[in-house]
Design a protein around this motif. Structure first.
Motif, short mmCIF file in Angstrom:
data_model
loop_
_atom_site.label_atom_id
_atom_site.label_comp_id
_atom_site.label_asym_id
_atom_site.label_seq_id
_atom_site.Cartn_x
_atom_site.Cartn_y
_atom_site.Cartn_z
N CYS A 1 51.59 74.87 -94.87
CA CYS A 1 51.91 73.56 -95.43
C CYS A 1 50.69 73.01 -96.18
O CYS A 1 49.54 73.29 -95.81
CB CYS A 1 52.33 72.59 -94.33
N GLY B 1 50.29 66.70 -91.86
CA GLY B 1 50.99 67.82 -91.25
C GLY B 1 50.67 69.16 -91.88
O GLY B 1 51.35 70.15 -91.61
N GLU C 1 62.30 71.21 -96.69
CA GLU C 1 62.15 70.67 -95.33
C GLU C 1 62.76 71.67 -94.35
O GLU C 1 62.26 72.78 -94.22
CB GLU C 1 62.80 69.29 -95.25
N ASP C 2 63.83 71.32 -93.65
CA ASP C 2 64.46 72.25 -92.72
C ASP C 2 65.02 73.46 -93.47
O ASP C 2 65.48 73.34 -94.62
CB ASP C 2 65.60 71.57 -91.96
N GLY D 1 62.03 73.00 -82.36
CA GLY D 1 61.53 73.00 -83.73
C GLY D 1 61.78 74.29 -84.48
O GLY D 1 62.16 74.27 -85.66
N THR E 1 53.80 70.38 -89.91
CA THR E 1 55.04 69.64 -90.19
C THR E 1 55.08 69.10 -91.61
O THR E 1 55.94 68.29 -91.95
CB THR E 1 55.16 68.44 -89.22
N MET F 1 61.49 71.03 -89.41
CA MET F 1 60.09 70.80 -89.73
C MET F 1 59.46 69.66 -88.94
O MET F 1 58.29 69.74 -88.56
CB MET F 1 59.92 70.56 -91.23
N LYS F 2 60.17 68.58 -88.70
CA LYS F 2 59.57 67.42 -88.05
C LYS F 2 59.65 67.49 -86.53
O LYS F 2 59.08 66.66 -85.83
CB LYS F 2 60.25 66.14 -88.54
N GLU F 3 60.35 68.48 -86.01
CA GLU F 3 60.49 68.66 -84.57
C GLU F 3 59.41 69.63 -84.08
O GLU F 3 59.39 70.80 -84.47
CB GLU F 3 61.88 69.21 -84.23
N THR F 4 58.49 69.15 -83.24
CA THR F 4 57.38 69.99 -82.78
C THR F 4 57.61 70.56 -81.38
O THR F 4 56.78 71.33 -80.89
CB THR F 4 56.06 69.21 -82.80
#
Length: 313
Positions: free
Chosen positions: A144, A150, A87-88, A183, A208, A176-179
């Motif tokens: 991804c 995503g 993830e991050d 991000g 994402t 990853m989830k912050e666009t």
């Protein structure tokens, strides 16, 4: 010639070997006072164990791996990386770039990706001459899984220019989830300018999903053909399983807490050139040179030994 060949190899030369030997001798213009050609080293790459793969990093004085113009046998590989980010994440390194590709290929600092846009993975690098993102741009390639939400492939560019023959600290921290612009954060510091501060820029990104994969971690290129290899020096590569804050960065002498450190390679004699100083990963290994290059280099070294025998007869 037959006698010299038998002396060197215990047999006479074949037709093709004889022709190659004659061509080799005719190519050598240097002679002794008696007109006998002097031996000269073959103008071909020697084996990977006969050339250094480390140099001192300017401005830092530390030992860095040296990747010569994308040579596969200079790259380092971790075949089965453990606990890599899913993830991050944050990737950091000190780098010096000597040249660009003449096309749009990327000079890759590090990656865990086979280079196929529909296969998950990532690669941190610098764009080359014909890139549509402008040359010498620090970028993150992020792929991804297209079968999952995503998914997709994206080139995330910093618009930070990496000048040739300069030492830089570079990093990218990804949420990853912050666009939004929080991000992806790129960092860059010109180590040749003591007055320059650490620059940072936030960049939006679209993908994402999951980039988790089983590719090798490759330092200095990609786990693919072509490998899009680096040209120059790479030092202190560090990978973390979180988007590090500025004070946690390697440049800030920050520490990664809570088991979030995936690996930290300093390329020094202690703990070892191939060792992860964090003790998380196994040892790196050299990638193998292309078979044709190994054969050609071996043949020319055999010719060199034969010519030395001729001169000693």
């Amino acid at each position: 010639m037959d006698a010299a060949w038998r002396l060197a190899y215990g047999r006479g030369p074949g037709v093709a070997e004889r022709a190659a030997a004659v061509a080799f001798l005719e190519k050598n213009p240097k002679t002794t006072g008696n007109g006998v050609p002097l031996p000269v080293p073959p103008d071909a790459p020697v084996s990977i164990d006969e050339k250094p793969m480390v140099k001192s990093m300017p401005q830092l004085g530390s030992q860095a791996i040296y990747v010569r113009n994308g040579r596969v046998d200079d790259m380092l590989r971790l075949t089965s990386p453990a606990g890599m980010p899913t993830e991050d994440f944050t990737i950091e390194a000190y780098v010096l770039l000597d040249s660009l590709f003449e096309d749009a290929s990327v000079r890759v600092i590090a990656s865990q990706w086979d280079g196929k846009n529909d296969h998950p993975g990532w690669a941190l690098g610098v764009t080359s001459t014909r890139s549509r993102f402008e040359p010498q741009n620090l970028i993150l390639q992020l792929a991804c899984d297209p079968k999952k939400p995503g998914g997709g492939y994206e080139v995330i560019h910093s618009d930070f220019r990496v000048e040739l023959h300069k030492t830089y600290y570079v990093a990218v921290a990804v949420r990853m989830k912050e666009t939004g612009e929080a991000g992806v954060t790129f960092y860059l510091k010109d180590m040749t300018d003591m007055d320059a501060g650490l620059k940072s820029v936030g960049v939006k990104h679209a993908v994402t999903g999951s980039y988790a994969n089983k590719s090798a971690l490759v330092i200095g290129g990609r786990d693919s053909k072509p490998a899009h290899g680096w040209d120059g020096l790479i030092d202190e590569l560090r990978i973390s399983r979180k988007a590090l804050a500025k004070e946690e960065l390697l440049f800030s002498e920050g520490h990664v807490q809570g088991g979030m450190l995936c690996g930290h390679w300093v390329f020094e004699d202690q703990p070892g050139l191939f060792k992860d100083s964090a003790g998380v990963q196994g040892d790196l290994v050299k990638l193998s040179a292309p078979a044709s290059g190994r054969v050609r280099g071996r043949w020319l070294r055999m010719m060199w030994r034969w010519w030395i025998c001729v001169m000693c007869c």
